[in-house]
Design an enzyme around this catalytic site. Sequence first.
Site, PDB file in Angstrom:
ATOM      1  N   ASP A  34       0.847  -1.203   0.000  1.00  0.00           N
ATOM      2  CA  ASP A  34       0.000   0.000   0.000  1.00  0.00           C
ATOM      3  C   ASP A  34       0.877   1.246   0.000  1.00  0.00           C
ATOM      4  O   ASP A  34       2.038   1.208   0.436  1.00  0.00           O
ATOM      5  CB  ASP A  34      -0.933   0.020   1.204  1.00  0.00           C
ATOM      6  N   ASP A  60       4.378   2.468  -3.918  1.00  0.00           N
ATOM      7  CA  ASP A  60       3.456   3.108  -4.855  1.00  0.00           C
ATOM      8  C   ASP A  60       3.480   2.253  -6.124  1.00  0.00           C
ATOM      9  O   ASP A  60       4.545   2.079  -6.732  1.00  0.00           O
ATOM     10  CB  ASP A  60       3.967   4.538  -5.141  1.00  0.00           C
ATOM     11  N   VAL A  61       2.326   1.730  -6.521  1.00  0.00           N
ATOM     12  CA  VAL A  61       2.305   0.801  -7.659  1.00  0.00           C
ATOM     13  C   VAL A  61       2.730   1.442  -8.978  1.00  0.00           C
ATOM     14  O   VAL A  61       2.985   0.734  -9.952  1.00  0.00           O
ATOM     15  CB  VAL A  61       0.924   0.120  -7.826  1.00  0.00           C
ATOM     16  N   ASN A  87      -5.444  -4.358  -6.787  1.00  0.00           N
ATOM     17  CA  ASN A  87      -6.620  -3.771  -6.136  1.00  0.00           C
ATOM     18  C   ASN A  87      -6.484  -2.265  -5.887  1.00  0.00           C
ATOM     19  O   ASN A  87      -7.484  -1.579  -5.718  1.00  0.00           O
ATOM     20  CB  ASN A  87      -6.848  -4.518  -4.806  1.00  0.00           C
ATOM     21  N   TYR A 152     -11.880   7.484 -14.077  1.00  0.00           N
ATOM     22  CA  TYR A 152     -12.133   6.193 -13.419  1.00  0.00           C
ATOM     23  C   TYR A 152     -12.701   5.191 -14.429  1.00  0.00           C
ATOM     24  O   TYR A 152     -12.267   4.044 -14.495  1.00  0.00           O
ATOM     25  CB  TYR A 152     -13.105   6.415 -12.256  1.00  0.00           C
TER      26      TYR A 152
HETATM   27  P1  NDP Z   1      -9.927   2.079  -0.568  1.00  0.00           P
HETATM   28  O1  NDP Z   1      -9.673   3.501  -0.915  1.00  0.00           O
HETATM   29  O2  NDP Z   1     -10.616   1.753   0.707  1.00  0.00           O
HETATM   30  O3  NDP Z   1      -8.548   1.253  -0.612  1.00  0.00           O
HETATM   31  C1  NDP Z   1      -7.630   1.398  -1.674  1.00  0.00           C
HETATM   32  C2  NDP Z   1      -6.223   1.385  -1.105  1.00  0.00           C
HETATM   33  O4  NDP Z   1      -5.293   1.547  -2.201  1.00  0.00           O
HETATM   34  C3  NDP Z   1      -5.965   2.535  -0.129  1.00  0.00           C
HETATM   35  O5  NDP Z   1      -5.299   2.076   1.026  1.00  0.00           O
HETATM   36  C4  NDP Z   1      -5.103   3.469  -0.959  1.00  0.00           C
HETATM   37  O6  NDP Z   1      -4.268   4.318  -0.200  1.00  0.00           O
HETATM   38  C5  NDP Z   1      -4.301   2.475  -1.787  1.00  0.00           C
HETATM   39  N1  NDP Z   1      -3.629   3.102  -2.922  1.00  0.00           N
HETATM   40  C6  NDP Z   1      -4.023   4.192  -3.618  1.00  0.00           C
HETATM   41  N2  NDP Z   1      -3.120   4.514  -4.539  1.00  0.00           N
HETATM   42  C7  NDP Z   1      -2.104   3.614  -4.430  1.00  0.00           C
HETATM   43  C8  NDP Z   1      -0.865   3.453  -5.099  1.00  0.00           C
HETATM   44  N3  NDP Z   1      -0.478   4.291  -6.075  1.00  0.00           N
HETATM   45  N4  NDP Z   1      -0.061   2.424  -4.730  1.00  0.00           N
HETATM   46  C9  NDP Z   1      -0.421   1.587  -3.736  1.00  0.00           C
HETATM   47  N5  NDP Z   1      -1.590   1.701  -3.051  1.00  0.00           N
HETATM   48  C10 NDP Z   1      -2.414   2.713  -3.395  1.00  0.00           C
HETATM   49  O7  NDP Z   1     -10.749   1.476  -1.826  1.00  0.00           O
HETATM   50  P2  NDP Z   1     -11.784   0.233  -1.912  1.00  0.00           P
HETATM   51  O8  NDP Z   1     -11.374  -0.849  -1.006  1.00  0.00           O
HETATM   52  O9  NDP Z   1     -13.153   0.742  -1.843  1.00  0.00           O
HETATM   53  O10 NDP Z   1     -11.528  -0.223  -3.431  1.00  0.00           O
HETATM   54  C11 NDP Z   1     -10.516  -1.160  -3.785  1.00  0.00           C
HETATM   55  C12 NDP Z   1     -10.538  -1.380  -5.273  1.00  0.00           C
HETATM   56  O11 NDP Z   1     -11.838  -1.838  -5.683  1.00  0.00           O
HETATM   57  C13 NDP Z   1     -10.259  -0.122  -6.089  1.00  0.00           C
HETATM   58  O12 NDP Z   1      -9.507  -0.439  -7.230  1.00  0.00           O
HETATM   59  C14 NDP Z   1     -11.651   0.370  -6.469  1.00  0.00           C
HETATM   60  O13 NDP Z   1     -11.625   1.137  -7.633  1.00  0.00           O
HETATM   61  C15 NDP Z   1     -12.352  -0.973  -6.682  1.00  0.00           C
HETATM   62  N6  NDP Z   1     -13.800  -0.874  -6.551  1.00  0.00           N
HETATM   63  C16 NDP Z   1     -14.375  -0.507  -5.339  1.00  0.00           C
HETATM   64  C17 NDP Z   1     -15.760  -0.434  -5.221  1.00  0.00           C
HETATM   65  C18 NDP Z   1     -16.432  -0.091  -3.935  1.00  0.00           C
HETATM   66  O14 NDP Z   1     -17.672  -0.073  -3.901  1.00  0.00           O
HETATM   67  N7  NDP Z   1     -15.706   0.149  -2.837  1.00  0.00           N
HETATM   68  C19 NDP Z   1     -16.625  -0.712  -6.366  1.00  0.00           C
HETATM   69  C20 NDP Z   1     -15.907  -1.082  -7.562  1.00  0.00           C
HETATM   70  C21 NDP Z   1     -14.559  -1.170  -7.633  1.00  0.00           C
HETATM   71  P3  NDP Z   1      -4.819   5.819   0.117  1.00  0.00           P
HETATM   72  O15 NDP Z   1      -5.979   5.640   1.053  1.00  0.00           O
HETATM   73  O16 NDP Z   1      -3.657   6.498   0.742  1.00  0.00           O
HETATM   74  O17 NDP Z   1      -5.239   6.406  -1.205  1.00  0.00           O
END
Ligand code: NDP
Length: 257
Positions: A34, A60-61, A87, A152
């Site tokens: 993360d 960072d991915v 994810n 998005y």
């Molecule tokens: P969250 O924001 O709760 O979790 C995503 C995590 O990814 C966060 O900890 C975030 O960190 C981290 N992150 C962001 N950018 C990077 C990066 N560059 N490198 C590494 N880590 C990173 O999201 P959700 O759990 O809700 O969603 C997870 C996935 O599912 C996403 O891809 C989302 O688009 C997809 N999705 C979610 C839905 C939903 O209803 N929740 C519906 C459809 C798809 P930080 O908080 O610091 O940004």
Amino acid sequence: MDWKVVFITGAANGIGLDMVRGFCKSGYKVKMIDINQDLLIQRERELKEKGFHVSIDFCDVTDEHSVKEKIESTIDKYGKIDVLVNNAGIQHVALIEDFSTQKFKQLLDVMVTGAFITTKHVFPGMKKNNFGRIINMSSINGLIGFAGKSAYNSAKHGLIGLTKVAALEGANFGITANAICPGYIDTDMVRGQLEDLAKTRNISLHQVLEQIIYPLVPQKRLIPVSEVTQLALYLASEKTSSITGQSMVIDGGYTVQ
Ligand code: NDP
């Protein structure tokens, strides 16, 4: 080596975090990736207190050098990576004419380029082991359009394209690649967005659900995050070797209408 190893990005929160718990309970060795270092450290502590065995890496991915290093160190530690879950994701909502081009590029970078980079660097090991499972978190936004979500939607559509190519290139090496396309999942992120909407419209969260969200969702509910985890575990299984290149929708019927 009879254990399986999963590498999950965006693992410190929401869906990724639930997957961490699910894969742990199913006997996997789990590497959590993360960008949110503080949260990642906090999650590691909480999970270890509850008896989960995980390891974390701040990364960072979009940073190829760092991703490559984390993949190599995971393989050094556990011997292999069997399952990659792309994810990590971010959101930004604005009309096209108001959308910052820099923001647009950032969303594509995290959700498409990031997934490309991880896939690129796990592929050689998976090919060598003649086994791999790549699971890309797309969205119903990867299948249909939503006003205000140009970046998005483009990213999630792009991720499905990447999934199909990975499926084709992995087909003769025991590697499958599939996308999961969720609708409204009951996560903190979604609850936060709904609360913002409630404030903007000056109505309650209950009214947002009843008047705005549920009319779009035939099952009239937010989907429990555990159902997404179950789908990921299913796609990660050795028994689902013929399911590849697919987009698995989990949306309570949203896109059926
Ligand atoms: P969250 O924001 O709760 O979790 C995503 C995590 O990814 C966060 O900890 C975030 O960190 C981290 N992150 C962001 N950018 C990077 C990066 N560059 N490198 C590494 N880590 C990173 O999201 P959700 O759990 O809700 O969603 C997870 C996935 O599912 C996403 O891809 C989302 O688009 C997809 N999705 C979610 C839905 C939903 O209803 N929740 C519906 C459809 C798809 P930080 O908080 O610091 O940004």
